[in-house]
Scaffold this motif. Structure first.
Motif, PDB file in Angstrom:
ATOM      1  N   GLU A  65     -13.232 -44.809  35.860  1.00 54.43           N
ATOM      2  CA  GLU A  65     -12.816 -45.325  35.795  1.00 54.43           C
ATOM      3  C   GLU A  65     -11.037 -45.294  36.102  1.00 54.43           C
ATOM      4  OE1 GLU A  65     -13.615 -48.971  36.065  1.00 54.43           O
ATOM      5  OE2 GLU A  65     -15.570 -48.723  35.195  1.00 54.43           O
ATOM      6  N   PHE A  66     -10.922 -46.271  37.396  1.00 59.02           N
ATOM      7  CA  PHE A  66      -9.308 -45.423  37.308  1.00 59.02           C
ATOM      8  C   PHE A  66      -8.070 -46.771  36.640  1.00 59.02           C
ATOM      9  CE2 PHE A  66     -11.781 -43.854  40.427  1.00 59.02           C
ATOM     10  CZ  PHE A  66     -11.070 -42.960  40.647  1.00 59.02           C
ATOM     11  N   VAL A  67      -6.821 -46.091  36.869  1.00 57.55           N
ATOM     12  CA  VAL A  67      -5.529 -47.016  36.477  1.00 57.55           C
ATOM     13  C   VAL A  67      -4.310 -46.761  37.350  1.00 57.55           C
ATOM     14  CG1 VAL A  67      -5.444 -45.499  34.826  1.00 57.55           C
ATOM     15  CG2 VAL A  67      -4.332 -47.314  34.138  1.00 57.55           C
ATOM     16  N   THR A  68      -4.301 -47.787  37.940  1.00 58.69           N
ATOM     17  CA  THR A  68      -2.871 -47.762  39.144  1.00 58.69           C
ATOM     18  C   THR A  68      -1.891 -47.414  38.103  1.00 58.69           C
ATOM     19  OG1 THR A  68      -3.861 -49.165  40.541  1.00 58.69           O
ATOM     20  CG2 THR A  68      -1.973 -48.755  41.077  1.00 58.69           C
ATOM     21  N   CYS A  69      -0.534 -46.337  38.083  1.00 65.05           N
ATOM     22  CA  CYS A  69       0.753 -46.849  37.342  1.00 65.05           C
ATOM     23  C   CYS A  69       1.268 -45.792  37.769  1.00 65.05           C
ATOM     24  CB  CYS A  69      -0.279 -45.415  35.584  1.00 65.05           C
ATOM     25  SG  CYS A  69      -0.608 -44.294  36.323  1.00 65.05           S
ATOM     26  N   ALA A  70       2.629 -46.083  37.204  1.00 60.05           N
ATOM     27  CA  ALA A  70       3.776 -45.247  37.901  1.00 60.05           C
ATOM     28  C   ALA A  70       4.370 -44.590  36.826  1.00 60.05           C
ATOM     29  CB  ALA A  70       4.612 -45.883  38.648  1.00 60.05           C
ATOM     30  N   GLY A  74       7.881 -39.160  39.570  1.00 62.67           N
ATOM     31  CA  GLY A  74       8.475 -39.594  39.882  1.00 62.67           C
ATOM     32  C   GLY A  74       8.355 -39.716  41.263  1.00 62.67           C
ATOM     33  N   LEU A  75       6.904 -39.206  42.109  1.00 61.72           N
ATOM     34  CA  LEU A  75       7.489 -39.380  43.581  1.00 61.72           C
ATOM     35  C   LEU A  75       6.528 -40.462  44.303  1.00 61.72           C
ATOM     36  CD1 LEU A  75       6.299 -35.100  43.902  1.00 61.72           C
ATOM     37  CD2 LEU A  75       8.798 -36.255  44.561  1.00 61.72           C
ATOM     38  N   GLY A  76       5.674 -41.398  43.005  1.00 59.17           N
ATOM     39  CA  GLY A  76       5.380 -42.712  43.808  1.00 59.17           C
ATOM     40  C   GLY A  76       4.154 -42.693  42.447  1.00 59.17           C
ATOM     41  N   ILE A  77       3.795 -44.369  43.583  1.00 52.65           N
ATOM     42  CA  ILE A  77       3.024 -45.042  42.429  1.00 52.65           C
ATOM     43  C   ILE A  77       1.199 -44.167  42.441  1.00 52.65           C
ATOM     44  CG2 ILE A  77       1.191 -46.982  42.623  1.00 52.65           C
ATOM     45  CD1 ILE A  77       3.576 -48.341  42.891  1.00 52.65           C
ATOM     46  N   VAL A  78       0.115 -43.441  41.603  1.00 52.98           N
ATOM     47  CA  VAL A  78      -0.382 -43.311  41.732  1.00 52.98           C
ATOM     48  C   VAL A  78      -1.954 -43.887  41.151  1.00 52.98           C
ATOM     49  CG1 VAL A  78       0.747 -40.643  41.941  1.00 52.98           C
ATOM     50  CG2 VAL A  78      -0.254 -42.320  39.015  1.00 52.98           C
ATOM     51  N   GLN A  79      -2.707 -43.476  41.141  1.00 50.47           N
ATOM     52  CA  GLN A  79      -4.614 -44.224  40.874  1.00 50.47           C
ATOM     53  C   GLN A  79      -5.029 -42.071  40.021  1.00 50.47           C
ATOM     54  OE1 GLN A  79      -6.865 -46.344  43.437  1.00 50.47           O
ATOM     55  NE2 GLN A  79      -6.101 -47.858  42.943  1.00 50.47           N
ATOM     56  N   MET A  80      -4.985 -42.890  38.654  1.00 54.18           N
ATOM     57  CA  MET A  80      -5.430 -41.785  38.348  1.00 54.18           C
ATOM     58  C   MET A  80      -6.748 -42.376  37.901  1.00 54.18           C
ATOM     59  SD  MET A  80      -2.416 -40.209  35.609  1.00 54.18           S
ATOM     60  CE  MET A  80      -0.887 -40.017  36.604  1.00 54.18           C
ATOM     61  N   VAL A  81      -7.534 -41.431  36.835  1.00 56.23           N
ATOM     62  CA  VAL A  81      -8.464 -41.731  36.157  1.00 56.23           C
ATOM     63  C   VAL A  81      -8.782 -41.706  35.184  1.00 56.23           C
ATOM     64  CG1 VAL A  81     -10.387 -40.368  37.764  1.00 56.23           C
ATOM     65  CG2 VAL A  81      -9.098 -38.763  35.583  1.00 56.23           C
ATOM     66  N   THR A  82      -8.605 -42.839  33.862  1.00 58.36           N
ATOM     67  CA  THR A  82      -8.368 -42.987  32.772  1.00 58.36           C
ATOM     68  C   THR A  82      -8.304 -42.259  32.120  1.00 58.36           C
ATOM     69  OG1 THR A  82     -10.539 -44.120  32.367  1.00 58.36           O
ATOM     70  CG2 THR A  82      -8.951 -45.695  33.506  1.00 58.36           C
ATOM     71  N   MET A  83      -9.120 -41.562  31.649  1.00 62.06           N
ATOM     72  CA  MET A  83      -9.111 -40.578  30.756  1.00 62.06           C
ATOM     73  C   MET A  83      -7.483 -38.900  30.858  1.00 62.06           C
ATOM     74  SD  MET A  83     -11.959 -37.277  32.046  1.00 62.06           S
ATOM     75  CE  MET A  83     -13.406 -38.753  31.625  1.00 62.06           C
ATOM     76  N   VAL A  84      -7.467 -39.298  32.735  1.00 58.01           N
ATOM     77  CA  VAL A  84      -6.274 -38.657  32.067  1.00 58.01           C
ATOM     78  C   VAL A  84      -4.544 -39.711  31.978  1.00 58.01           C
ATOM     79  CG1 VAL A  84      -4.674 -37.251  33.515  1.00 58.01           C
ATOM     80  CG2 VAL A  84      -7.269 -37.197  33.758  1.00 58.01           C
ATOM     81  N   GLY A  85      -5.298 -40.984  32.570  1.00 52.32           N
ATOM     82  CA  GLY A  85      -4.235 -41.975  32.961  1.00 52.32           C
ATOM     83  C   GLY A  85      -3.452 -42.099  31.548  1.00 52.32           C
ATOM     84  N   ASP A  86      -4.368 -43.022  30.868  1.00 48.03           N
ATOM     85  CA  ASP A  86      -4.974 -43.142  29.403  1.00 48.03           C
ATOM     86  C   ASP A  86      -3.878 -42.895  28.504  1.00 48.03           C
ATOM     87  OD1 ASP A  86      -6.042 -46.162  30.859  1.00 48.03           O
ATOM     88  OD2 ASP A  86      -7.632 -45.447  29.415  1.00 48.03           O
TER      89      ASP A  86
END
Length: 305
Positions: free
Chosen positions: A162-167, A235-247
Motif C-alpha cells: 500500500e502507498f501513502v501520499t506525503c510531504a 523537501g524536493l516535492g510530494i512523494v508516494q511511499m510504500v506504507t512500510m517506509v512512509g508510516d
C-alpha cells in the motif's frame, strides 16, 4: 577423468589461490589436484590457469569457466539436497535481489531471525530497483513489486504494498497543502521512472468510486526507492511511499500525510525464481520466510496467494 570432480578441484584451486591449499582442503595429494586441472585444460583445449613459482592466476577463459562451474556444482548439490534429509537443514550461498526500500524496511531488520533458523545459509543480497536477468546473473530469487511479465519464471505472491501520499513539513510550509489530487498540478512532486524503459509512472487516486490518473509535475525523477525517500525528506516535492517506509516517517514527524481519504492502487509483490530453483531447499525456506514476514506485517502489507 571424472569431469565433475575435476571441476570441483578447479574451483577449489581458484578459491584457495593455489594448488597446495586446495589439496589440503580437499584432502588430496597435490599431484592429483594438478593432474586433474591439467586433464581439464586438455579436454577443453584452453588454458585455465597461469602458473608461476609464486602464485596461480586465472586466465580470462578460466574466469568464465569458473563462474559456470560454480553454478553447475551448486545445482548438483541442490538436486541432491532436494532428495535427501539435508533439505531439513539447507546450506550454501543464496543469491537474492531485492529493491533497496524493501531491503531497508523489512528484510535487513529481520535477517537475524533468518540466520538463527538457517545458520548454514550465506546470503548475497543485490539491492536496487533495476530489473535483473536471474539466469544470466546467477540470481536464485528476486523480490519484486508490480505486474510481472510473462518471463517463464516461477512466481509466488507474497503480499500487497500500500502507498501513502506525503510531504515534508518544510515543503508544506513553503508550498501549502493540496486538498484534491488535481491540486498537485500546482505543486512539485518527485517522480519515479522505470530503470528498464525510462517511463515516468503516473499517480493514481481513488475515493468514493471516483478514480483519477495524474501525470504529476516534477523537477526531479529517480529510479531508486531509497533515493526517492531521501528526496521527499529533503523537501524536493510530494512523494508516494510504500506504507512500510512512509508510516514510520509520518509517526516521527519527518513527513506528513496529504490528501487523506484518497487511496492508491496497491502493488503486488512477488518472489520470482528460475524453474530449476523450485526444488532448492535454500530458495524454498527463504521464500517461505519472506511470505511469513508479510503475514506478520500490519494489515495493509498482507496479501493472499
Amino acid at each position: 577423468m571424472n569431469k565433475l570432480q575435476a571441476m570441483e578441484v578447479f574451483v577449489q584451486v581458484v578459491d584457495a589461490g593455489g594448488f597446495t591449499r586446495a589439496a589440503e582442503h580437499l584432502q588430496l595429494p597435490k599431484a592429483t589436484v594438478s593432474t586433474l586441472v591439467q586433464a581439464l585444460e586438455q579436454a577443453l583445449a584452453v588454458k585455465l590457469l597461469h602458473r608461476t613459482t609464486r602464485q596461480v592466476q586465472v586466465t580470462s577463459d578460466g574466469a568464465a569457466y569458473y563462474e559456470r562451474c560454480v553454478r553447475i556444482l551448486s545445482d548438483v548439490k541442490e538436486a541432491e539436497e532436494s532428495l535427501s534429509t539435508n533439505r531439513l537443514s539447507p546450506s550454501g550461498r543464496l543469491r537474492i535481489d531485492v529493491s533497496t526500500g524493501l531491503a531497508n524496511a523489512m528484510l535487513i531488520p529481520m535477517l537475524p531471525d533468518f540466520f538463527a533458523r538457517y545458520p548454514d545459509i550465506r546470503v548475497d543480497m543485490g539491492c536496487g530497483d533495476r530489473p535483473v536477468d536471474l539466469i544470466e546473473e546467477g540470481v536464485d530469487c528476486a523480490i519484486r513489486g508490480g505486474i510481472l511479465p510473462d518471463s517463464g519464471l516461477i512466481a509466488r505472491r507474497l503480499g500487497m504494498l500500500e502507498f501513502v501520499t506525503c510531504a515534508s513539513p518544510a515543503y508544506l510550509a513553503k508550498r501549502g497543502r493540496p486538498n484534491h489530487p488535481n491540486d498537485l498540478m500546482n505543486h512539485q512532486c518527485v517522480n519515479y521512472f522505470s530503470s528498464k524503459t525510462g517511463k515516468i509512472y503516473d499517480w493514481d487516486f481513488s475515493r468514493d468510486g471516483e478514480t483519477l490518473n495524474i501525470a504529476t509535475p516534477a523537477c526531479l525523477a529517480v529510479n531508486d526507492s531509497t533515493v526517492y525517500t531521501s528526496a521527499g525528506l529533503a523537501g524536493l516535492g510530494i512523494v508516494q511511499m510504500v506504507t512500510m517506509v512512509g508510516d514510520p516517517l509520518v509517526a516521527s514527524g519527518q513527513m506528513e500525510i496529504i490528501l487523506p481519504g484518497w487511496t492508491t492502487e496497491p502493488l503486488p509483490v512477488n518472489a520470482v525464481y528460475p524453474q530449476n530453483r523450485h526444488l532448492s531447499a535454500k530458495v524454498r525456506v527463504f521464500v517461505e520466510w519472506v511470505a511469513d514476514l508479510f503475514l506478520a506485517w500490519p494489515e495493509q502489507a498482507k496479501g493472499k496467494d
